[in-house]
Design a protein around this motif. Structure first.
Motif, short mmCIF file in Angstrom:
data_model
loop_
_atom_site.label_atom_id
_atom_site.label_comp_id
_atom_site.label_asym_id
_atom_site.label_seq_id
_atom_site.Cartn_x
_atom_site.Cartn_y
_atom_site.Cartn_z
N SER A 1 -7.96 18.12 -32.90
CA SER A 1 -8.74 19.23 -32.35
C SER A 1 -10.12 19.26 -32.99
N GLN A 2 -11.13 19.09 -32.18
CA GLN A 2 -12.50 19.14 -32.70
C GLN A 2 -12.74 20.46 -33.41
N SER A 3 -12.46 21.55 -32.70
CA SER A 3 -12.77 22.88 -33.25
C SER A 3 -11.78 23.31 -34.33
N THR B 1 -8.14 25.56 -31.26
CA THR B 1 -7.52 25.63 -29.93
C THR B 1 -6.10 26.19 -30.06
N CYS C 1 -5.36 18.87 -26.59
CA CYS C 1 -5.77 19.36 -25.27
C CYS C 1 -7.08 18.67 -24.86
N GLY C 2 -7.28 18.58 -23.56
CA GLY C 2 -8.56 18.14 -23.01
C GLY C 2 -9.00 16.77 -23.50
N THR C 3 -10.24 16.70 -23.93
CA THR C 3 -10.79 15.43 -24.40
C THR C 3 -10.03 14.89 -25.61
N ALA C 4 -9.60 15.79 -26.50
CA ALA C 4 -8.85 15.34 -27.68
C ALA C 4 -7.52 14.71 -27.25
N LEU D 1 -13.22 13.64 -16.36
CA LEU D 1 -13.29 15.00 -16.93
C LEU D 1 -14.74 15.39 -17.21
N LYS D 2 -15.50 14.48 -17.82
CA LYS D 2 -16.91 14.80 -18.14
C LYS D 2 -17.67 15.16 -16.87
N VAL E 1 -20.66 22.17 -24.73
CA VAL E 1 -19.25 22.45 -24.42
C VAL E 1 -18.49 21.15 -24.11
N ALA E 2 -19.17 20.23 -23.45
CA ALA E 2 -18.53 18.94 -23.15
C ALA E 2 -18.50 18.11 -24.43
N SER E 3 -17.33 17.73 -24.84
CA SER E 3 -17.19 16.98 -26.09
C SER E 3 -17.65 15.53 -25.90
N GLU F 1 -16.51 18.60 -15.48
CA GLU F 1 -16.91 19.73 -16.32
C GLU F 1 -18.36 20.13 -16.14
O1 M6R Z 1 -11.56 21.85 -30.01
P1 M6R Z 1 -10.55 20.99 -29.32
O2 M6R Z 1 -10.76 19.55 -29.56
O3 M6R Z 1 -9.13 21.41 -29.65
O4 M6R Z 1 -10.76 21.24 -27.78
C1 M6R Z 1 -9.91 20.70 -26.83
C2 M6R Z 1 -10.45 20.87 -25.44
O5 M6R Z 1 -10.58 22.23 -25.12
C3 M6R Z 1 -11.80 20.18 -25.26
O6 M6R Z 1 -11.73 18.82 -25.57
C4 M6R Z 1 -12.30 20.35 -23.82
O7 M6R Z 1 -11.49 19.62 -22.93
C5 M6R Z 1 -13.77 19.93 -23.72
N1 M6R Z 1 -14.47 20.84 -22.88
C6 M6R Z 1 -13.94 18.53 -23.21
O8 M6R Z 1 -15.25 18.17 -22.99
#
Ligand code: M6R
Length: 365
Positions: A105-107, A110, A58-61, A241-242, A156-158, A245
């Motif tokens: 996924s960074q976290s 998700t 999702c998102g940045t990933a 996106l950056k 919050v912004a990756s 956001e």
């Molecule tokens: O933790 P994750 O990498 O799974 O998160 C995915 C997205 O929610 C995350 O990249 C989101 O788009 C960020 N806010 C981007 O800056």
């Protein structure tokens, strides 16, 4: 914890050298010109029998997955599909039995990415994960994977997690490529490019003041376009996106040539275009795209590794970046767009680290 930085996002942008060094430490073999990827929990034989790769996030990933598609297809010649995890879990696409699934996924928490992982496991696919948070749910539930070791990402912004995801997917592409048709010499070139990357990151970060001035000039503009071709297209998406956001400015990312099929209608003096124009087979093509925007009075901000080759009058602003190997160029491209979004948001007085309506990790559907 912030030290001399004003925000975590700024600190994390400037930590990218360290994050990349951590991601590649112990994962390169000079003798074999390949990557050493412990933790995948998958045998060489199994890897050789893969016919397709599915990447989900999702998102940045998800943008990192799009870059990975180019890298894996180019170096390993394995067809790749990229899916939004949220779509994949309900779309039920037919998958070839020799498909390898990768989630990013960074976290590691998700919900959509986790459910995409569970869905592919349920169907019997080997499912690997790239995560930053050690022991996260996705890391625990996947069959194997690679940690990013980017350090905690608080903004919050990756930022640093994104560039680390790209470098790890490049390691995967190199590893899979060297098991197939990528030659020792080509592998060696990629290994050297990866090793040269930390210094190039430092060099790129030196452009921060130039980017800050550009940000000041454009901070009140209502719309932005980000344009790039090939693997710079996902970086255009990431730039848009950056900006959305953290500064709440409307922005769109497009493959530069696709502009003529619609978005060019938006071009006007109030809609700047940030364009990646780096040396390579499509350099002149991107330059023509930039000219088309200039001809319609759209401000052109060029991010380029060849500032001396840009004819005067073509760009309103230029951000010079160092020349980098194709394999790692997207990482260098990313730094100016992160800085641009950051400085514009600061200029507009936005809450950079905690933008409105957003959570660091989306754990409910
Ligand atoms: O933790 P994750 O990498 O799974 O998160 C995915 C997205 O929610 C995350 O990249 C989101 O788009 C960020 N806010 C981007 O800056």
């Amino acid at each position: 914890e912030l030290g001399s930085y004003k925000h975590f996002m700024e600190k994390e942008i400037f930590e990218q050298r360290k994050a990349i060094e951590n991601a590649i430490r112990g994962r390169l073999s000079d003798d074999q010109s390949t990557a050493v990827l412990n933790g995948l929990n998958i045998t060489a034989n199994e890897l050789r029998s893969i016919d397709r790769i599915l990447l989900c996030a999702c998102g940045t990933a998800w943008h990192a997955c799009l870059v990975a598609e180019y890298l894996i297809e180019r170096y390993a010649r394995i067809p790749v599909e990229v899916e939004y995890a949220s779509e994949f879990r309900y779309r039920n696409p037919p998958l070839d039995k020799n498909t390898l699934v990768f989630v990013i996924s960074q976290s590691g928490e998700t919900i959509d990415t986790l459910e995409a992982l569970r869905e592919s496991k349920r169907k019997g696919f080997k499912t690997l994960a790239i995560t930053n948070v050690v022991g996260s749910t996705i890391a625990r539930e996947s069959d194997g994977g690679l940690y990013q070791y980017s350090g905690k990402e608080i903004g919050v912004a990756s930022t640093k997690a994104f560039t680390s995801q790209i470098i790890i997917m490049l390691l995967v592409a190199l590893y899979l490529g060297r098991m197939r048709d990528l030659s020792f010499a080509d592998g060696k070139e990629i290994v050297s490019a990866i090793k040269a990357l930390p210094d190039l990151i430092d060099e790129t970060l030196k452009q921060a003041d130039v980017v800050r001035k550009i940000a000041k000039k454009y901070s009140k503009f209502p719309d932005f376009l980000f344009l790039g071709r090939l693997e710079e297209y996902p970086i255009a998406l990431e730039g848009a996106l950056k900006l959305k956001e953290i500064s709440y400015i409307h922005a769109e990312g497009y493959p530069a040539a696709e502009m003529k099929h619609g978005p060019i209608a938006l071009v006007c003096p109030e809609c700047p275009a940030v364009i990646f124009a780096n040396q390579g087979e499509i350099f002149q093509k991107v330059i023509s795209n930039a000219k088309e925007i200039g001809a319609r009075k759209g401000p052109v901000i060029l991010i380029t590794d060849s500032p001396d080759e840009i004819e005067s009058g073509l760009a309103d602003d230029v951000i010079a970046i160092p020349k980098a190997h194709d394999a790692v160029r997207t990482i260098i491209d990313t730094i100016p767009i992160q800085l641009l979004a950051y400085y514009i948001a600061v200029e507009r007085g936005c809450d950079v680290d905690k933008p409105r309506n957003l959570a660091k990790s989306v754990t409910v559907e």
